[in-house]
Design an enzyme around this catalytic site. Structure first.
Site, short mmCIF file in Angstrom:
data_model
loop_
_atom_site.label_atom_id
_atom_site.label_comp_id
_atom_site.label_asym_id
_atom_site.label_seq_id
_atom_site.Cartn_x
_atom_site.Cartn_y
_atom_site.Cartn_z
CG ASP A 113 0.00 0.01 2.18
OD1 ASP A 113 1.13 -0.05 2.59
OD2 ASP A 113 -0.92 0.09 4.69
CG HIS A 141 3.63 0.36 4.75
ND1 HIS A 141 2.43 -0.78 5.29
CD2 HIS A 141 4.87 -0.55 4.52
CE1 HIS A 141 2.95 -1.88 4.85
NE2 HIS A 141 4.11 -2.14 5.06
CD GLU A 183 -0.05 0.23 7.08
OE1 GLU A 183 -0.32 0.72 5.93
OE2 GLU A 183 -0.40 -0.75 7.53
C1 F6R Z 1 9.98 -2.96 8.59
C2 F6R Z 1 8.75 -2.18 7.86
C3 F6R Z 1 7.94 -2.49 6.21
C4 F6R Z 1 8.74 -3.18 5.45
C5 F6R Z 1 7.36 -3.34 4.37
C6 F6R Z 1 7.23 -4.58 3.15
O1 F6R Z 1 10.39 -2.52 9.04
O2 F6R Z 1 9.23 -0.69 8.57
O3 F6R Z 1 7.60 -1.16 5.74
O4 F6R Z 1 9.45 -2.33 4.57
O5 F6R Z 1 6.31 -4.00 4.83
O6 F6R Z 1 7.53 -5.61 4.00
P1 F6R Z 1 8.38 -7.00 3.69
O7 F6R Z 1 10.16 -6.86 2.67
O8 F6R Z 1 8.14 -8.18 4.07
O9 F6R Z 1 7.25 -6.88 2.24
#
Ligand code: F6R
Length: 236
Positions: free
Chosen positions: A136, A138, A143
């Protein structure tokens, strides 16, 4: 912005680790902003290899992590403190006392957020912030919202984030609904930002974030205003 497309996750991990290693070599007492999730796991493996080979020294490095689930303490195997210990800190010569992850179990999460921001400010800010990106848009757990939030704060995780992270828990009902996250202030104040993303499912959000309008509805889009961002993307 430097947008690098590579052919494989391994190549992404090697490149990202090389950038982080260069930062540590250039400034041994640097402050690293670190992320959890799947995307940086390979990068951490490469950093561990370099450290074990005697090529990299973490002894004077300080780190601050982006976020933590509310309600999980650091011993919980899905907490981000646990993730960092098992994926990086336990395997390199970093001083754990110099690694910070926000507490998700503080009685006063607002005070925890303020103390976290003060800690980052007292360190002189972040030299290199490593980020992943959510489906999304973030970064950290900032978010999509009506505004960008500057300070470390508590957020309600979006349904898509809870669904995406359910893969790490026994059931989707076990995924915490709230997190505490560094805000956009500390991220945007970082001297350098390195964002790693892999998978075909991340392509659309990367296009929106880096080539679309800057809007808090796509939180990562704020990075278009940062003077030193490197994105490494692998479709595989
Ligand atoms: C983790 C974080 C999140 C992840 C994001 C992507 O500390 O802050 O922003 O970087 O959710 O997660 P993955 O890498 O699991 O797709």
């Amino acid at each position: 912005m430097n947008f690098i497309t590579v052919k494989s996750y391994d190549e992404l991990s090697v490149k990202a680790a090389n950038i982080i290693a260069s930062q540590i070599i250039m400034k041994p007492n640097c402050v690293l902003g670190l992320a959890t999730g799947s995307s940086p796991v390979g990068t951490y493996k490469e950093l561990i290899k370099k450290c074990n080979a005697g090529e990299l020294d973490f002894s004077t490095v300080t780190s601050v992590n982006l976020d933590e689930y509310v309600g999980l303490n650091g011993d919980h195997d899905q907490s981000y403190r646990y993730f960092m210990n098992t994926n990086l800190f336990n395997h390199v010569n970093i001083d754990k006392a110099k690694t910070a992850v926000p507490s998700g179990i503080s009685d006063d999460l607002a005070a925890e957020g303020a103390a976290y921001d003060k800690h980052i400010a007292d360190l002189g800010g972040i030299d290199l912030q490593l980020l992943g990106i959510g489906l999304d848009g973030h970064i950290g757990f900032n978010e999509p919202a009506d505004v960008f939030t500057k300070e470390t704060h508590v957020v309600d995780l979006h349904e898509s984030t809870i669904e995406a992270n359910a893969r790490f828990f026994e059931s989707i009902d076990d995924v915490p609904k709230k997190a505490i996250t560094m805000g956009m202030g500390a991220i945007m104040n970082a001297k350098k930002v390195l964002l790693v993303a892999n998978g075909a499912n991340k392509k659309e959000i990367l296009e929106k974030a880096f080539f679309g309008p800057i809007t808090p509805q796509v939180p990562a889009s704020i990075l278009q205003l940062h003077p030193d961002v490197t994105v490494i993307y692998s479709e595989n």
